[in-house]
Design an enzyme around this catalytic site. Structure first.
Site, mmCIF file in Angstrom:
data_model
loop_
_atom_site.group_PDB
_atom_site.id
_atom_site.type_symbol
_atom_site.label_atom_id
_atom_site.label_comp_id
_atom_site.label_asym_id
_atom_site.label_seq_id
_atom_site.Cartn_x
_atom_site.Cartn_y
_atom_site.Cartn_z
ATOM 1 N N ASP A 1 0.822 -1.210 0.000
ATOM 2 C CA ASP A 1 0.000 0.000 0.000
ATOM 3 C C ASP A 1 0.858 1.263 0.000
ATOM 4 O OD1 ASP A 1 -2.350 -1.412 -0.069
ATOM 5 O OD2 ASP A 1 -2.738 -1.278 2.085
ATOM 6 N N GLY A 2 1.999 1.212 0.673
ATOM 7 C CA GLY A 2 2.884 2.375 0.696
ATOM 8 C C GLY A 2 3.385 2.739 -0.689
ATOM 9 N N ASN B 1 -3.913 8.960 2.036
ATOM 10 C CA ASN B 1 -4.384 8.372 3.295
ATOM 11 C C ASN B 1 -4.669 9.426 4.355
ATOM 12 O OD1 ASN B 1 -4.643 5.641 2.870
ATOM 13 N ND2 ASN B 1 -2.789 5.041 3.961
ATOM 14 N N ASP B 2 -3.607 10.138 4.764
ATOM 15 C CA ASP B 2 -3.771 11.036 5.908
ATOM 16 C C ASP B 2 -2.702 12.111 5.991
ATOM 17 O OD1 ASP B 2 -1.497 9.561 6.965
ATOM 18 O OD2 ASP B 2 -2.903 8.058 7.668
ATOM 19 N N THR C 1 -8.761 3.095 7.088
ATOM 20 C CA THR C 1 -8.347 1.727 7.455
ATOM 21 C C THR C 1 -6.846 1.650 7.721
ATOM 22 O OG1 THR C 1 -8.181 1.178 5.096
ATOM 23 C CG2 THR C 1 -10.233 0.601 6.221
ATOM 24 N N GLN D 1 5.142 9.583 4.560
ATOM 25 C CA GLN D 1 6.266 9.495 3.625
ATOM 26 C C GLN D 1 6.956 10.825 3.374
ATOM 27 O OE1 GLN D 1 4.389 7.676 0.203
ATOM 28 N NE2 GLN D 1 4.501 5.622 1.072
ATOM 29 N N LEU E 1 -7.262 4.186 11.921
ATOM 30 C CA LEU E 1 -7.937 3.041 12.532
ATOM 31 C C LEU E 1 -7.218 2.615 13.807
ATOM 32 C CD1 LEU E 1 -10.204 0.907 12.268
ATOM 33 C CD2 LEU E 1 -8.608 -0.479 10.946
ATOM 34 N N SER E 2 -5.887 2.624 13.774
ATOM 35 C CA SER E 2 -5.124 2.233 14.970
ATOM 36 C C SER E 2 -5.286 3.245 16.088
ATOM 37 C CB SER E 2 -3.640 2.059 14.621
ATOM 38 O OG SER E 2 -3.048 3.295 14.284
#
Length: 291
Positions: A72-73, A146-147, A187, A247, A191-192
């Site tokens: 995914d990265g 993602n974020d 996700t 990243q 999520l964590s």
């Protein structure tokens, strides 16, 4: 359905385990008479020196589809760059979880074959863009699929910051930081941190406090069209950081302002017809199943 006549291939540099998958993919695409261009960063592991190589930006401008080999990265990094060129992206999973890279190497040829035959689905995922200003001057900016995460970096001290949504004051928070995630990123890190899972079709962002000083601080879901503003309070003893998909990183200073909003350009993701978001959650997150 679009026909993919020229396909670009990219992936994580320096990862030896993608070599076999890359060679299989090139061989299969050649057997289907597809014009292939490969990210120049992978030129040293190509099966044939005759294969055309381009920079990722040139590949994005001149391809009908780009296949990303990796986890995914890898897709996050490629997706941020390729979204500017409106080119669809497909992920072949050579990582761990694989929420975004949903073609298994074991099913490479049949799944890619089906996609070339027009049997696929396509969806758009929005990205976030952030601008960092200091004394009214732009000092940095970045995009995230993602974020966007405000965090203390190497320090263990709490950050104090103010949050505004659409110019309305929300709160002053003391915490380890804040995760601002898209539905795609719901996700992942969010999520964590206790954030909700959001379906990719939802037009929303979720704000997840990281170890807030007040236990009443909870995740907040807002419209995807909202503009968020974070102001780092002058009294902070540390210089926190803002990161994009974990990243890219920008060092902040007290009194800096970070403005976050939806990016105009979206990423087109291609999925096999077998793709199912809930099945992905079930298998990747190991939800219990009943017969």
């Amino acid at each position: 359905m679009e026909q993919f006549k020229r396909i670009g291939i990219t992936g994580r540099q320096g990862r030896s385990h993608i070599v076999d998958t890359l060679k299989r993919l090139v061989t299969f695409l050649e057997s289907r008479n597809v014009d292939i261009v490969v990210d120049e960063s992978l030129s040293d592991i190509l099966p044939s020196p005759q294969t055309k190589t381009f920079s990722r930006s040139t590949m994005g401008q001149n391809s009908d589809l780009v296949i990303v080999i990796g986890g995914d990265g890898s897709l996050l990094g490629a997706g941020r760059e390729l979204s500017a060129y409106d080119v669809p992206v497909l992920g072949v999973n050579r990582g761990r979880l694989g929420f975004l890279t949903d073609v298994s190497p074991d099913e490479l040829e049949p799944r890619i074959g089906e996609i070339l035959d027009g049997q696929y689905s396509m969806e758009s995922r929005f990205l976030l863009e952030a601008r960092v200003e200091r004394d009214g001057q732009l000092i940095g900016q970045g995009d995230a699929l993602n974020d966007v995460v405000l965090h203390p970096g190497v320090s263990t001290k709490i950050i104090e910051f103010e949050l505004f949504i659409d110019d309305q004051y929300v709160y002053c928070q003391r915490s380890d930081g804040l995760i601002i995630a898209t539905p795609t990123g719901s996700t992942a890190y969010a999520l964590s941190g206790g954030g909700p899972i959001m379906h990719p079709k939802i037009d929303a962002m979720v704000l997840v406090p990281m170890h807030p000083h007040m236990l009443t601080s909870r995740p907040l879901v807002v419209s995807g069209d909202s503009e968020l503003k974070l102001v780092i309070n002058e009294g902070n003893e540390i210089h926190p950081r803002i990161s994009f998909d974990g990243q890219v990183d920008i060092k902040l200073a007290p009194d800096d302002t970070i403005t976050i909003s939806k990016k105009a350009k979206k990423l087109k993701l291609v999925h096999p017809m077998t793709h199912n978001f809930y099945e992905a959650c079930r298998s990747k997150l190991r939800w219990y199943q009943q017969n």
